[in-house]
Design an enzyme around this catalytic site. Sequence first.
Site, PDB file in Angstrom:
ATOM      1  CB  SER A  56      -8.699   1.778  10.569  1.00 11.45           C
ATOM      2  OG  SER A  56      -9.410   0.597  10.291  1.00 11.45           O
ATOM      3  CE  LYS A  91      -4.603  -1.255   0.777  1.00  6.46           C
ATOM      4  NZ  LYS A  91      -4.575  -2.572   1.454  1.00  6.46           N
ATOM      5  CB  SER A 119      -0.655  -8.224  -0.468  1.00  2.45           C
ATOM      6  OG  SER A 119      -1.434  -8.988   0.435  1.00  2.45           O
ATOM      7  CG  ASP A 134     -17.024  -8.339  -2.933  1.00  2.00           C
ATOM      8  OD1 ASP A 134     -16.358  -8.959  -2.079  1.00  2.00           O
ATOM      9  OD2 ASP A 134     -16.622  -7.303  -3.483  1.00  2.00           O
ATOM     10  CD  GLU A 148     -13.679 -12.123  -3.977  1.00  2.00           C
ATOM     11  OE1 GLU A 148     -13.619 -10.906  -3.742  1.00  2.00           O
ATOM     12  OE2 GLU A 148     -14.572 -12.627  -4.673  1.00  2.00           O
ATOM     13  N   GLY A 194     -16.234 -13.606   1.537  1.00  2.00           N
ATOM     14  CA  GLY A 194     -16.611 -12.365   0.852  1.00  2.00           C
ATOM     15  C   GLY A 194     -16.268 -12.438  -0.618  1.00  2.00           C
TER      16      GLY A 194
HETATM   17  C1  LIG Z   1      -5.296  -3.614   1.195  1.00  2.00           C
HETATM   18  C2  LIG Z   1      -4.681  -4.951   1.171  1.00  2.00           C
HETATM   19  C3  LIG Z   1      -5.068  -5.936   0.239  1.00  2.00           C
HETATM   20  C4  LIG Z   1      -6.184  -5.695  -0.768  1.00  2.00           C
HETATM   21  O1  LIG Z   1      -5.821  -4.680  -1.685  1.00  2.00           O
HETATM   22  P1  LIG Z   1      -6.905  -3.993  -2.615  1.00  2.00           P
HETATM   23  O2  LIG Z   1      -6.147  -3.007  -3.415  1.00  2.00           O
HETATM   24  O3  LIG Z   1      -7.934  -3.356  -1.726  1.00  2.00           O
HETATM   25  O4  LIG Z   1      -7.535  -5.073  -3.433  1.00  2.00           O
HETATM   26  C5  LIG Z   1      -4.405  -7.138   0.233  1.00  2.00           C
HETATM   27  N1  LIG Z   1      -3.431  -7.412   1.126  1.00  2.00           N
HETATM   28  C6  LIG Z   1      -3.038  -6.518   2.047  1.00  2.00           C
HETATM   29  C7  LIG Z   1      -1.950  -6.889   2.984  1.00  2.00           C
HETATM   30  C8  LIG Z   1      -3.644  -5.246   2.102  1.00  2.00           C
HETATM   31  O5  LIG Z   1      -3.247  -4.354   3.023  1.00  2.00           O
END
Ligand SMILES: *Cc1c(COP(=O)(O)O)cnc(C)c1O
Length: 323
Positions: A80, A55, A306, A212, A206, A210
């Site tokens: 948050s 992020k 991620s 969706d 996902e 959820g």
């Molecule tokens: C926010 C986040 C996601 C999902 O990312 P999106 O861009 O909302 O699809 C996946 N893994 C982690 C660790 C995140 O912080």
Amino acid sequence: MSTLPITFEDVVAAHERLRGVAHRTPVLTSRTANERTGAQLFFKCENLQRMGAFKFRGAYNAIAQFTPQQKAGGVITFSSGNHAQAIALSARLLGVKAVIVMPHDAPAVKVEATRGYGGEVVFYDRYTEDREALGKRLAAERGLTLIPPYDHAHVMAGQGTAAKELFEETGELDLLLTPLGGGGLLSGCATAAHALSPACTVIGVEPEAGNDGQRSLRTGEIVHIDTPKTLADGAQTQHLGNLTFAVIRERVSEIVTVSDAELVDTMKFFASRMKLVVEPTGCLAAAAVLHGKVDVRGKRVGVLISGGNVDLLRFAELVQAAG
Ligand SMILES: *Cc1c(COP(=O)(O)O)cnc(C)c1O
């Protein structure tokens, strides 16, 4: 002519802005994982990114493009989770004031982390107040610019730089899997894949609770759900964004789901075999591969990890409960 909200040129420009600021995270391999799946897996380790998740890429890319007036006014967000910390850190690096709207019962560690990066935390009552409305009101009153967690072109392009780096390292791949919440990561990465590895099949993953995104891709319309109960707190989104979905429907082949038990099993795998701390949401793509949700046999597969922000006690509890 493409009419999509972002192009590969936007991802390239984002990568330039992030040069020397974001980590170029490692791409790791595991003989054990390859043997278990019959594939050649390449793990892109965004759990080792600054502030612990991809992020940072999107948040920094967005604030770096503020006008001088927006920079002077400051940034606000109402998420948050990892996005809040990404905004707070990016804002500090760029000399911009950050306001983060958080529920009054947010975990103390998250509040402290956000304040530690210099962000001002404004609390709201999650039972009686609408955080989005509060965020918009504060933005208007105080001259702040709102950066949402995923449905923003600069955020999406920034997230795509993770996949750009992966392809630069591995060359073309047969498959690329990324976690999916609101779709910022998936839409950005699919944009990079389309340009750098056109034959690559891109898949979003996902939580089962959820799905969706899966239903949205199948029906062609954004499906809204109640906040899903899942360990994957970074993917507890209620719907995809208008901008992210526009890219996902064009560039993503499939969305699959995994269970919470499969996420915990994958956390254990990363810790014991690869010496990596990965948060539940960060395990989504890997869990799909390790639990046979996608046919990967004989293929070269990119797997995006991620994030790694999980309280250590919580981590221990989850892993222990799974036996
Ligand atoms: C926010 C986040 C996601 C999902 O990312 P999106 O861009 O909302 O699809 C996946 N893994 C982690 C660790 C995140 O912080």
